[in-house]
Design a protein around this motif. Structure first.
Motif, PDB file in Angstrom:
ATOM      1  N   GLN A  60     -19.947  -7.178  25.555  1.00 53.41           N
ATOM      2  CA  GLN A  60     -21.006  -7.055  26.559  1.00 53.41           C
ATOM      3  C   GLN A  60     -21.123  -8.275  27.457  1.00 53.41           C
ATOM      4  OE1 GLN A  60     -24.566  -5.955  24.370  1.00 53.41           O
ATOM      5  NE2 GLN A  60     -23.892  -3.835  24.140  1.00 53.41           N
ATOM      6  N   GLY A  61     -20.190  -9.231  27.292  1.00 53.13           N
ATOM      7  CA  GLY A  61     -20.147 -10.379  28.182  1.00 53.13           C
ATOM      8  C   GLY A  61     -21.067 -11.518  27.809  1.00 53.13           C
ATOM      9  N   ARG A  62     -21.568 -11.529  26.577  1.00 50.43           N
ATOM     10  CA  ARG A  62     -22.419 -12.616  26.112  1.00 50.43           C
ATOM     11  C   ARG A  62     -21.630 -13.546  25.199  1.00 50.43           C
ATOM     12  NH1 ARG A  62     -25.668  -8.097  25.246  1.00 50.43           N
ATOM     13  NH2 ARG A  62     -25.309  -8.200  22.999  1.00 50.43           N
ATOM     14  N   ALA A 105     -14.702   1.085  29.705  1.00 48.98           N
ATOM     15  CA  ALA A 105     -14.655  -0.322  30.115  1.00 48.98           C
ATOM     16  C   ALA A 105     -13.242  -0.681  30.543  1.00 48.98           C
ATOM     17  CB  ALA A 105     -15.091  -1.222  28.951  1.00 48.98           C
ATOM     18  N   ASP A 106     -13.119  -1.831  31.164  1.00 52.58           N
ATOM     19  CA  ASP A 106     -11.813  -2.374  31.525  1.00 52.58           C
ATOM     20  C   ASP A 106     -11.283  -3.115  30.302  1.00 52.58           C
ATOM     21  OD1 ASP A 106      -9.585  -3.602  32.505  1.00 52.58           O
ATOM     22  OD2 ASP A 106     -10.666  -5.006  33.813  1.00 52.58           O
ATOM     23  N   TRP A 107     -10.433  -2.468  29.549  1.00 46.77           N
ATOM     24  CA  TRP A 107      -9.948  -3.060  28.310  1.00 46.77           C
ATOM     25  C   TRP A 107      -8.887  -4.128  28.537  1.00 46.77           C
ATOM     26  CZ3 TRP A 107     -12.158  -2.704  23.655  1.00 46.77           C
ATOM     27  CH2 TRP A 107     -13.133  -1.713  23.488  1.00 46.77           C
ATOM     28  N   ASP A 108      -8.428  -4.274  29.783  1.00 45.94           N
ATOM     29  CA  ASP A 108      -7.463  -5.333  30.090  1.00 45.94           C
ATOM     30  C   ASP A 108      -8.145  -6.645  30.473  1.00 45.94           C
ATOM     31  OD1 ASP A 108      -5.025  -4.106  29.580  1.00 45.94           O
ATOM     32  OD2 ASP A 108      -4.997  -3.116  31.531  1.00 45.94           O
ATOM     33  N   ARG A 109      -9.456  -6.637  30.604  1.00 43.64           N
ATOM     34  CA  ARG A 109     -10.155  -7.856  31.006  1.00 43.64           C
ATOM     35  C   ARG A 109     -10.067  -8.915  29.913  1.00 43.64           C
ATOM     36  NH1 ARG A 109     -13.910  -4.661  28.582  1.00 43.64           N
ATOM     37  NH2 ARG A 109     -15.695  -5.617  27.515  1.00 43.64           N
ATOM     38  N   ARG A 110     -10.197 -10.164  30.305  1.00 42.26           N
ATOM     39  CA  ARG A 110     -10.210 -11.251  29.330  1.00 42.26           C
ATOM     40  C   ARG A 110     -11.643 -11.532  28.909  1.00 42.26           C
ATOM     41  NH1 ARG A 110      -5.384 -12.937  28.159  1.00 42.26           N
ATOM     42  NH2 ARG A 110      -6.226 -14.460  26.690  1.00 42.26           N
ATOM     43  N   VAL A 111     -11.798 -11.794  27.625  1.00 44.47           N
ATOM     44  CA  VAL A 111     -13.114 -12.083  27.070  1.00 44.47           C
ATOM     45  C   VAL A 111     -13.027 -13.396  26.312  1.00 44.47           C
ATOM     46  CG1 VAL A 111     -13.839  -9.672  26.921  1.00 44.47           C
ATOM     47  CG2 VAL A 111     -12.564 -10.695  25.024  1.00 44.47           C
ATOM     48  N   ASN A 115     -15.090 -21.168  20.303  1.00 50.07           N
ATOM     49  CA  ASN A 115     -14.364 -22.424  20.547  1.00 50.07           C
ATOM     50  C   ASN A 115     -13.445 -22.362  21.757  1.00 50.07           C
ATOM     51  OD1 ASN A 115     -15.518 -23.435  18.111  1.00 50.07           O
ATOM     52  ND2 ASN A 115     -13.913 -22.422  16.932  1.00 50.07           N
ATOM     53  N   GLY A 116     -13.868 -21.597  22.770  1.00 52.27           N
ATOM     54  CA  GLY A 116     -13.093 -21.529  23.999  1.00 52.27           C
ATOM     55  C   GLY A 116     -11.887 -20.616  23.945  1.00 52.27           C
ATOM     56  N   VAL A 117     -11.667 -19.937  22.827  1.00 50.63           N
ATOM     57  CA  VAL A 117     -10.531 -19.023  22.707  1.00 50.63           C
ATOM     58  C   VAL A 117     -10.799 -17.779  23.547  1.00 50.63           C
ATOM     59  CG1 VAL A 117      -9.242 -17.542  21.122  1.00 50.63           C
ATOM     60  CG2 VAL A 117      -9.939 -19.835  20.409  1.00 50.63           C
ATOM     61  N   THR A 118      -9.814 -17.355  24.297  1.00 51.47           N
ATOM     62  CA  THR A 118      -9.936 -16.127  25.077  1.00 51.47           C
ATOM     63  C   THR A 118      -8.868 -15.132  24.639  1.00 51.47           C
ATOM     64  OG1 THR A 118      -8.482 -16.870  26.867  1.00 51.47           O
ATOM     65  CG2 THR A 118     -10.831 -17.413  27.055  1.00 51.47           C
ATOM     66  N   ASP A 119      -9.118 -13.871  24.926  1.00 49.80           N
ATOM     67  CA  ASP A 119      -8.161 -12.819  24.580  1.00 49.80           C
ATOM     68  C   ASP A 119      -8.463 -11.621  25.462  1.00 49.80           C
ATOM     69  OD1 ASP A 119      -6.104 -11.476  23.332  1.00 49.80           O
ATOM     70  OD2 ASP A 119      -6.927 -11.676  21.303  1.00 49.80           O
TER      71      ASP A 119
END
Length: 228
Positions: A60-62, A105-111, A115-119
């Protein structure tokens, strides 16, 4: 190609297995130590519940957690509850995660995770599956690494081999499962090493659940892996 719908179904099945197994415990067993140092089975169950909610936050972007301290405090707060309350929380938080996974949702977006890890968002259902499957093993209630679905075991070895790839303290390492499937990891300085054995033992070593003594090592000593 990652199929998040397939992975969400696998999460649901793994959660049902865990709930069915944990339902055979009692309050005293939940308060007993798990296989994770310093954690009871109640800590493991509480972590699974709060992790599901944390991944909903991510989708949800939090922020995943308010802070590391808040994460630890929530687990400690919830660890000492009776079995029935623990099971309800695992079940209900898992349902919230599943419901969020069904939202278009856009499942290709980065989240962003901890600790700053994105995926990519599409990988989150598998990340949740890892939590459910490995922590089911950590409960120490008869579900072992050998009981994990083969597809899961090989995908998690894929993930961990990628994680340690190029790590400066891990020598070039070839992983060979008894099935013949191979992976490459490491890449720091030093002579190459081959580590072979059953896939469950490879996964246990990579995931910090086994010490690797059941594995065959050629070329040098068993590499020392950094903490996950």
């Amino acid at each position: 190609m990652i199929d998040h719908v397939h992975d969400l179904a696998s999460v649901r099945e793994a959660t049902d297995r865990l709930l069915s197994a944990a339902a055979k415990l009692d309050d005293a067993a939940v308060a007993a130590p798990s296989r994770l140092p310093g954690w009871t089975r109640g800590h493991v169950l509480a972590h699974l519940s709060r992790n599901a909610d944390a991944l909903v936050n991510v989708l949800q972007g939090r922020p995943m957690y308010v802070s590391a301290e808040a994460r630890d405090a929530d687990i400690e707060r919830d660890a000492h509850r009776p079995l029935a309350v623990q099971l309800d929380d695992v079940r209900e938080s898992a349902a919230r995660f599943q419901a969020e996974g069904e939202v278009p949702a856009d499942w290709d977006r980065r989240v962003e995770l901890r600790n700053g890890v994105t995926d990519r968002a599409v990988r989150l259902p598998f990340r949740r599956l890892v939590e459910v499957e490995l922590h089911h093993v950590d409960l120490g209630i008869g579900y072992e690494l050998e009981d994990l679905p083969r597809e899961f075991t090989e995908r998690e070895i894929d993930f961990l081999a990628e994680r340690f790839s190029g790590h400066p303290t891990v020598p070039p390492t070839r992983l060979v499962a008894a099935s013949g499937k191979e992976w490459r990891t490491g890449g720091g300085e030093g002579a190459g090493v081959t580590v072979s054995g059953p896939a469950a033992d490879l996964l246990g070593w990579l995931a910090g659940r086994r010490d690797g003594t059941a594995l065959e090592v050629t070329g040098d000593a068993l590499p020392v892996l950094p903490p996950l």
